[in-house]
Design a protein around this motif. Structure first.
Motif, mmCIF file in Angstrom:
data_model
loop_
_atom_site.group_PDB
_atom_site.id
_atom_site.type_symbol
_atom_site.label_atom_id
_atom_site.label_comp_id
_atom_site.label_asym_id
_atom_site.label_seq_id
_atom_site.Cartn_x
_atom_site.Cartn_y
_atom_site.Cartn_z
ATOM 1 N N UNK A 19 -43.647 -21.011 52.156
ATOM 2 C CA UNK A 19 -44.604 -20.576 53.183
ATOM 3 C C UNK A 19 -44.666 -21.511 54.388
ATOM 4 N N UNK A 20 -44.401 -22.788 54.162
ATOM 5 C CA UNK A 20 -44.547 -23.783 55.223
ATOM 6 C C UNK A 20 -44.455 -25.172 54.638
ATOM 7 N N UNK A 21 -45.459 -26.009 54.942
ATOM 8 C CA UNK A 21 -45.454 -27.387 54.456
ATOM 9 C C UNK A 21 -46.808 -27.723 53.855
ATOM 10 N N UNK A 22 -46.778 -28.347 52.662
ATOM 11 C CA UNK A 22 -47.971 -28.895 52.033
ATOM 12 C C UNK A 22 -48.015 -30.384 52.362
ATOM 13 N N UNK A 23 -49.179 -30.858 52.800
ATOM 14 C CA UNK A 23 -49.378 -32.274 53.119
ATOM 15 C C UNK A 23 -50.396 -32.840 52.146
ATOM 16 N N UNK A 24 -50.130 -34.035 51.615
ATOM 17 C CA UNK A 24 -51.062 -34.681 50.699
ATOM 18 C C UNK A 24 -50.975 -36.184 50.869
ATOM 19 N N UNK A 25 -52.149 -36.833 50.869
ATOM 20 C CA UNK A 25 -52.210 -38.276 51.032
ATOM 21 C C UNK A 25 -53.329 -38.815 50.134
#
Length: 79
Positions: A19-25
């Motif tokens: 779908x796109x990009x998952x960002x996690x920090x």
């Protein structure tokens, strides 16, 4: 950039999906975290500012329509 989803806390970093990009920090002491999306390398101001979701010590968001090579950063608000 299309739809914004809550995303997932794992894996950490930026992860390309169908779908796109998952960002996690990981930011355990943060009060909030924003994802900053830049149009290109020369921009000093973000094109989009998105509020991340929190799961335990992790902040995450999924942005549909983004592709590999997008320019991004995080703004972390802490006490």
């Amino acid at each position: 950039m299309n739809k914004i989803n809550e995303g997932a806390p794992w894996p950490l970093g930026s992860s390309l999906n169908s779908r796109g990009i998952n960002f996690s920090v990981a930011a355990p002491a943060a009060k909030s975290v924003e994802l900053l999306i830049f149009a290109n390398d020369l921009d000093t101001q973000p094109q989009h500012i998105l509020l991340c979701h929190k799961s335990g010590d992790y902040w995450h968001i999924e942005v549909e329509g983004l592709d590999e090579g997008c320019r991004y950063g995080y703004r972390v608000f802490a006490p």
